[in-house]
Design an enzyme around this catalytic site. Sequence first.
Site, PDB file in Angstrom:
ATOM      1  N   GLY A  10       0.828  -1.211   0.000  1.00 41.75           N
ATOM      2  CA  GLY A  10       0.000   0.000   0.000  1.00 41.75           C
ATOM      3  C   GLY A  10       0.860   1.258   0.000  1.00 41.75           C
ATOM      4  O   GLY A  10       0.565   2.236  -0.678  1.00 41.75           O
ATOM      5  N   ASN A  11       1.949   1.205   0.757  1.00 42.47           N
ATOM      6  CA  ASN A  11       2.855   2.357   0.823  1.00 42.47           C
ATOM      7  C   ASN A  11       3.615   2.530  -0.482  1.00 42.47           C
ATOM      8  O   ASN A  11       3.991   3.648  -0.838  1.00 42.47           O
ATOM      9  CB  ASN A  11       3.852   2.190   1.966  1.00 42.47           C
ATOM     10  CG  ASN A  11       3.159   2.305   3.310  1.00 42.47           C
ATOM     11  OD1 ASN A  11       2.576   3.340   3.614  1.00 42.47           O
ATOM     12  ND2 ASN A  11       3.184   1.248   4.087  1.00 42.47           N
ATOM     13  N   LYS A 126      -1.995  -1.550  15.940  1.00 43.10           N
ATOM     14  CA  LYS A 126      -1.603  -1.321  14.541  1.00 43.10           C
ATOM     15  C   LYS A 126      -1.901   0.138  14.164  1.00 43.10           C
ATOM     16  O   LYS A 126      -3.065   0.555  14.101  1.00 43.10           O
ATOM     17  CB  LYS A 126      -2.408  -2.288  13.654  1.00 43.10           C
ATOM     18  CG  LYS A 126      -2.330  -2.004  12.181  1.00 43.10           C
ATOM     19  CD  LYS A 126      -1.151  -2.676  11.546  1.00 43.10           C
ATOM     20  CE  LYS A 126      -1.060  -2.356  10.063  1.00 43.10           C
ATOM     21  NZ  LYS A 126       0.249  -2.604   9.522  1.00 43.10           N
ATOM     22  N   LYS A 208      -1.855  -7.313   5.246  1.00 44.26           N
ATOM     23  CA  LYS A 208      -2.025  -7.847   3.884  1.00 44.26           C
ATOM     24  C   LYS A 208      -0.974  -8.902   3.535  1.00 44.26           C
ATOM     25  O   LYS A 208      -1.226  -9.772   2.696  1.00 44.26           O
ATOM     26  CB  LYS A 208      -2.049  -6.729   2.838  1.00 44.26           C
ATOM     27  CG  LYS A 208      -0.719  -6.066   2.561  1.00 44.26           C
ATOM     28  CD  LYS A 208      -0.094  -6.563   1.295  1.00 44.26           C
ATOM     29  CE  LYS A 208       1.243  -5.948   0.944  1.00 44.26           C
ATOM     30  NZ  LYS A 208       2.145  -5.445   1.935  1.00 44.26           N
ATOM     31  N   LYS A 270       6.188  -9.260   6.696  1.00 44.90           N
ATOM     32  CA  LYS A 270       6.537  -9.803   5.371  1.00 44.90           C
ATOM     33  C   LYS A 270       7.344 -11.085   5.532  1.00 44.90           C
ATOM     34  O   LYS A 270       7.110 -12.077   4.834  1.00 44.90           O
ATOM     35  CB  LYS A 270       7.336  -8.772   4.556  1.00 44.90           C
ATOM     36  CG  LYS A 270       6.527  -7.524   4.269  1.00 44.90           C
ATOM     37  CD  LYS A 270       7.281  -6.579   3.350  1.00 44.90           C
ATOM     38  CE  LYS A 270       6.695  -5.185   3.415  1.00 44.90           C
ATOM     39  NZ  LYS A 270       5.236  -5.120   3.243  1.00 44.90           N
TER      40      LYS A 270
HETATM   41  P1  ADP Z   1       4.178  -1.956   2.495  1.00 50.55           P
HETATM   42  O1  ADP Z   1       3.135  -0.937   2.266  1.00 50.55           O
HETATM   43  O2  ADP Z   1       4.859  -2.376   1.243  1.00 50.55           O
HETATM   44  O3  ADP Z   1       3.702  -3.118   3.332  1.00 50.55           O
HETATM   45  P2  ADP Z   1       5.768  -1.174   4.816  1.00 50.55           P
HETATM   46  O4  ADP Z   1       6.098   0.256   5.109  1.00 50.55           O
HETATM   47  O5  ADP Z   1       4.770  -1.858   5.681  1.00 50.55           O
HETATM   48  O6  ADP Z   1       5.358  -1.203   3.286  1.00 50.55           O
HETATM   49  O7  ADP Z   1       7.110  -2.055   4.841  1.00 50.55           O
HETATM   50  C1  ADP Z   1       8.259  -1.663   4.098  1.00 50.55           C
HETATM   51  C2  ADP Z   1       9.212  -0.870   4.982  1.00 50.55           C
HETATM   52  O8  ADP Z   1       9.809  -1.731   5.956  1.00 50.55           O
HETATM   53  C3  ADP Z   1      10.401  -0.269   4.285  1.00 50.55           C
HETATM   54  O9  ADP Z   1      10.088   0.970   3.707  1.00 50.55           O
HETATM   55  C4  ADP Z   1      11.418  -0.131   5.425  1.00 50.55           C
HETATM   56  O10 ADP Z   1      11.487   1.201   5.874  1.00 50.55           O
HETATM   57  C5  ADP Z   1      10.860  -0.980   6.546  1.00 50.55           C
HETATM   58  N1  ADP Z   1      11.792  -1.915   7.178  1.00 50.55           N
HETATM   59  C6  ADP Z   1      11.786  -2.207   8.511  1.00 50.55           C
HETATM   60  N2  ADP Z   1      12.728  -3.090   8.811  1.00 50.55           N
HETATM   61  C7  ADP Z   1      13.392  -3.387   7.668  1.00 50.55           C
HETATM   62  C8  ADP Z   1      14.482  -4.242   7.349  1.00 50.55           C
HETATM   63  N3  ADP Z   1      15.087  -4.983   8.289  1.00 50.55           N
HETATM   64  N4  ADP Z   1      14.905  -4.300   6.069  1.00 50.55           N
HETATM   65  C9  ADP Z   1      14.293  -3.568   5.111  1.00 50.55           C
HETATM   66  N5  ADP Z   1      13.249  -2.729   5.347  1.00 50.55           N
HETATM   67  C10 ADP Z   1      12.795  -2.631   6.613  1.00 50.55           C
HETATM   68 MG    MG Z   2       3.032  -2.965   5.360  1.00 45.99          MG
END
Ligand code: ADP
Ligand code: MG
Length: 307
Positions: A10-11, A126, A208, A270
């Site tokens: 989403g981001n 959350k 998600k 993830k």
């Molecule tokens: P999405 O909308 O794709 O789910 P999120 O913001 O929830 O995006 O997750 C992606 C983010 O996770 C990245 O932008 C990064 O800042 C963060 N992040 C946190 N820990 C880590 C890590 N260990 N390695 C890479 N990214 C990380």
């Molecule tokens: Mg996310």
Amino acid sequence: MSRIVIAIGGNAILNPARGSPIEQQKMIEETCREIARIIQRGYDVVLTHGNGPQIGNILAMQEECALVHPQPLDVCGAETQGMLGYSLQQSLDNRLRESGITKQVVTVLTQVVVDASCSSFNNPTKPVGIYYPEPRAHEMMAQGIRMIHDKKGYRRVVASPEPLRIVEEDIIKKLVALGVIVIAGGGGGIPVIRKNGSLSGVEAVIDKDLTGSLLASAVSAETFLILTDVEKAALNYGTDNQVDLDDITVSEAQRYIEEGHFGKGSMEPKILAALRFIKSGGKTSIISSLNKALPALLGTAGTRIIA
Ligand code: ADP
Ligand code: MG
């Protein structure tokens, strides 16, 4: 034909700071161009997507408009499935036509049964949506809205229960078997509970990535590809000692989670989702960025978790 489930962040499709609908449309077009390339290569694709910034915007609009009654969170989630499903469905259809591919694309409004006894209902953690200025946040908290305060300010928090089952699983499988490109489980799915046989929505959002792994297992995908705004998951993320990860095993991934390398609510779900997919029989989970989707599938980008 190799079947893959692609989860779009989403981001990654809407930067909340810049966040105009024009920007979102542009990012969706780029995403669909990439997905069309993957389909052209012969992959059998099922799509899902996040909705964090989008549901946050709906909540902010509702909170700032005293003239209409606010909708509950499950309905807001359904709105984001419609909004993003529409844009993805139209844009992907356009790209496929340009490439001479005759596949049909359809969005399935998806409900996901959650665990009603999940502790997150009593302790919502959350964060969703935008940051609020302090006086406004206090007004909202006085109305009973739960908020947390972090470095950047006040944000609303909601329950994020475990996804248990995709209600529309059977019809999704039938559509996939027909060769239709299905967009399902958007925003983690509309959270519902089943009581005495009937479904009803609940005030929550579902992660998600976790729903994406359920979807990937349900359609017997070989690969679960999670696309976000970073190319790889990393150890010591954001420090001078950052190490980007290429191929990791299930046990390595588990150890890195225990060591706390991944952001809670961002990268950690993830990795957890990637692990769940492998544990329920999937072959490969990959985390990568939108613009590296095809190289990630071909093995030259992203972080791969292998059995
Ligand atoms: P999405 O909308 O794709 O789910 P999120 O913001 O929830 O995006 O997750 C992606 C983010 O996770 C990245 O932008 C990064 O800042 C963060 N992040 C946190 N820990 C880590 C890590 N260990 N390695 C890479 N990214 C990380
Ligand atoms: Mg996310």
